[in-house]
Design a protein around this motif. Structure first.
Motif, PDB file in Angstrom:
ATOM      1  N   ALA A  46      26.786 -12.509 -17.722  1.00  0.00           N
ATOM      2  CA  ALA A  46      26.965 -11.476 -18.734  1.00  0.00           C
ATOM      3  C   ALA A  46      28.426 -11.047 -18.739  1.00  0.00           C
ATOM      4  CB  ALA A  46      26.062 -10.274 -18.469  1.00  0.00           C
ATOM      5  N   ILE A  47      28.958 -10.815 -19.921  1.00  0.00           N
ATOM      6  CA  ILE A  47      30.372 -10.450 -20.029  1.00  0.00           C
ATOM      7  C   ILE A  47      30.531  -9.258 -20.960  1.00  0.00           C
ATOM      8  CG2 ILE A  47      31.072 -12.829 -19.632  1.00  0.00           C
ATOM      9  CD1 ILE A  47      31.787 -13.033 -22.616  1.00  0.00           C
ATOM     10  N   SER A  94      32.641  -7.591 -23.850  1.00  0.00           N
ATOM     11  CA  SER A  94      33.485  -8.134 -24.914  1.00  0.00           C
ATOM     12  C   SER A  94      34.124  -7.017 -25.722  1.00  0.00           C
ATOM     13  CB  SER A  94      32.674  -9.039 -25.843  1.00  0.00           C
ATOM     14  OG  SER A  94      33.492  -9.479 -26.921  1.00  0.00           O
ATOM     15  N   THR A 147      33.563  -8.179 -30.018  1.00  0.00           N
ATOM     16  CA  THR A 147      32.290  -8.379 -30.691  1.00  0.00           C
ATOM     17  C   THR A 147      31.877  -7.096 -31.399  1.00  0.00           C
ATOM     18  OG1 THR A 147      30.064  -9.279 -30.367  1.00  0.00           O
ATOM     19  CG2 THR A 147      30.801  -7.650 -28.776  1.00  0.00           C
ATOM     20  N   SER A 200      31.980  -2.969 -30.308  1.00  0.00           N
ATOM     21  CA  SER A 200      32.974  -2.597 -29.312  1.00  0.00           C
ATOM     22  C   SER A 200      33.972  -1.603 -29.911  1.00  0.00           C
ATOM     23  CB  SER A 200      33.716  -3.829 -28.801  1.00  0.00           C
ATOM     24  OG  SER A 200      34.430  -4.458 -29.855  1.00  0.00           O
ATOM     25  N   ASN A 238      41.851 -15.963 -27.597  1.00  0.00           N
ATOM     26  CA  ASN A 238      40.450 -16.318 -27.786  1.00  0.00           C
ATOM     27  C   ASN A 238      40.255 -17.235 -28.989  1.00  0.00           C
ATOM     28  OD1 ASN A 238      38.569 -14.803 -25.771  1.00  0.00           O
ATOM     29  ND2 ASN A 238      40.146 -13.304 -26.296  1.00  0.00           N
ATOM     30  N   PHE A 274      31.744 -17.953 -26.633  1.00  0.00           N
ATOM     31  CA  PHE A 274      31.914 -16.570 -26.186  1.00  0.00           C
ATOM     32  C   PHE A 274      33.161 -15.976 -26.856  1.00  0.00           C
ATOM     33  CE2 PHE A 274      33.590 -19.460 -22.906  1.00  0.00           C
ATOM     34  CZ  PHE A 274      34.920 -19.091 -22.855  1.00  0.00           C
ATOM     35  N   THR A 275      33.144 -14.665 -27.042  1.00  0.00           N
ATOM     36  CA  THR A 275      34.187 -14.033 -27.865  1.00  0.00           C
ATOM     37  C   THR A 275      35.365 -13.489 -27.073  1.00  0.00           C
ATOM     38  OG1 THR A 275      33.089 -11.864 -27.796  1.00  0.00           O
ATOM     39  CG2 THR A 275      32.463 -13.363 -29.588  1.00  0.00           C
ATOM     40  N   ASP A 276      35.187 -13.169 -25.785  1.00  0.00           N
ATOM     41  CA  ASP A 276      36.258 -12.507 -25.043  1.00  0.00           C
ATOM     42  C   ASP A 276      36.277 -13.024 -23.615  1.00  0.00           C
ATOM     43  OD1 ASP A 276      38.180 -10.840 -23.997  1.00  0.00           O
ATOM     44  OD2 ASP A 276      37.231  -8.979 -24.624  1.00  0.00           O
ATOM     45  N   LYS A 291      32.417  -8.408 -15.784  1.00  0.00           N
ATOM     46  CA  LYS A 291      31.497  -9.536 -15.862  1.00  0.00           C
ATOM     47  C   LYS A 291      30.471  -9.467 -14.744  1.00  0.00           C
ATOM     48  CE  LYS A 291      34.737 -12.783 -18.042  1.00  0.00           C
ATOM     49  NZ  LYS A 291      35.870 -11.844 -18.216  1.00  0.00           N
ATOM     50  N   HIS A 350      25.294 -13.681 -21.849  1.00  0.00           N
ATOM     51  CA  HIS A 350      24.978 -12.478 -22.624  1.00  0.00           C
ATOM     52  C   HIS A 350      26.255 -11.664 -22.814  1.00  0.00           C
ATOM     53  CE1 HIS A 350      22.625  -9.114 -24.128  1.00  0.00           C
ATOM     54  NE2 HIS A 350      23.252  -8.318 -23.267  1.00  0.00           N
ATOM     55  N   GLU A 351      26.515 -11.230 -24.044  1.00  0.00           N
ATOM     56  CA  GLU A 351      27.712 -10.443 -24.340  1.00  0.00           C
ATOM     57  C   GLU A 351      27.338  -8.990 -24.621  1.00  0.00           C
ATOM     58  OE1 GLU A 351      30.459 -11.960 -27.144  1.00  0.00           O
ATOM     59  OE2 GLU A 351      30.716 -13.866 -26.091  1.00  0.00           O
TER      60      GLU A 351
END
Length: 279
Positions: free
Chosen positions: A138-139, A141, A144, A147, A163, A174-176, A182, A219-220
């Motif tokens: 999981a991160i 972001s 996304t 945010s 990115n 993934f976006t970031d 994380k 998972h973001e």
């Protein structure tokens, strides 16, 4: 070069906390952060004690500090049963995370930057899908939907450009890559960390890229993020190292594929083309 952990301290009076049943280990990698370390650890500790219903640990991972960071860390560990210290002999965020995660007995491994730029309200949405088994990593972001980011135009441009380069060159989803917030399941970490070569800032990008190639679930979580005006990151050198890391991953993709194929099988992430025999 293999760097051994030279010290591991922890609080003496464990009380209700049992290290044999740790669910979450939050690692805070540090290098010359004596001015902010104590306040940051106390903030995280208060949040976890008040809101996290399972046994946890906070690991301060010091990588080659030359100021009073280690002294502050040791004092915290001597006073707080949930805090431990690991010391590496040389600098590197990736190195600190590899060592701390590889030696942890917790079920869920997380990390956050010591400046706490990411609002801690995102911590439980970060670890929940890992605890449930829904996701492997999981991160947080900053890029996304949902945010909220407060930072200068220069850093915003650099982050988005980096990115964008990752999506175009490595075809990641993934976006970031670089948000210092994380988490990963420990069984996934044990399988994935030996494949990650970088010991510095590119560690995050390499970890996530290899995870995607292994078809792991990422998972973001959208985060509220506030730029630290006292950030120690040297933008030019970090950008150079990141681009060199991207080039290395582009060149080594076919070489790593057999290992990633084995990882997919071990963790049950086979695709239809691999799991169903051809008629």
């Amino acid at each position: 070069m293999k760097t051994a952990i030279t010290e591991c301290d922890s609080g003496r009076d464990r009380g209700r906390w049992d290290p044999r049943h740790t669910v979450l280990d939050v690692v805070i990698p540090v290098h010359n952060e004596e001015h902010v370390l104590a306040a940051s650890v106390r903030t995280v500790l208060h949040l976890l004690r008040e809101q996290f219903p399972y046994p946890f640990r906070i690991t301060i991972a010091d990588s080659g500090s030359t100021d009073g960071t280690l002294r502050v860390a040791r004092r915290l560990a001597s006073m707080v049963p949930e805090v431990r210290v690991q010391v590496m002999s040389r600098k590197g965020r990736g190195l600190a995370l590899k060592q701390a995660w590889s030696t942890s007995d917790a079920l869920i491994l997380a990390y956050m930057d010591v400046d706490l730029s990411t609002d801690l309200s995102a911590l439980f949405p970060l670890v929940a899908p890992l605890m449930s088994g829904h996701s492997d990593l999981a991160i947080g972001s900053r890029l996304t939907h949902g945010s909220h980011v407060v930072r200068g135009a220069k850093r915003e441009f650099i982050s988005r450009s980096y990115n964008f380069i990752l999506r175009q060159s490595l075809r990641v989803r993934f976006t970031d890559a670089q948000c210092g917030f994380k988490a990963i399941r420990s069984d996934v970490a044990r399988a994935l960390l030996p494949l990650v070569q970088d010991d510095t800032w590119f560690f995050d990008t390499e970890l996530l890229t290899l995870a995607e190639r292994a078809r792991l679930r990422i998972h973001e979580v959208p985060v509220d993020w506030y730029d630290d005006p006292d950030s120690r990151v040297h933008i030019a050198s970090a950008a150079r190292d990141d681009l060199l890391g991207v080039w290395r991953l582009l060149r080594s993709r076919s070489e790593a594929d057999p290992q990633l194929q084995s990882l997919r099988k071990d963790l049950g992430r086979l695709g239809i083309d691999e799991s169903v025999p051809t008629m």
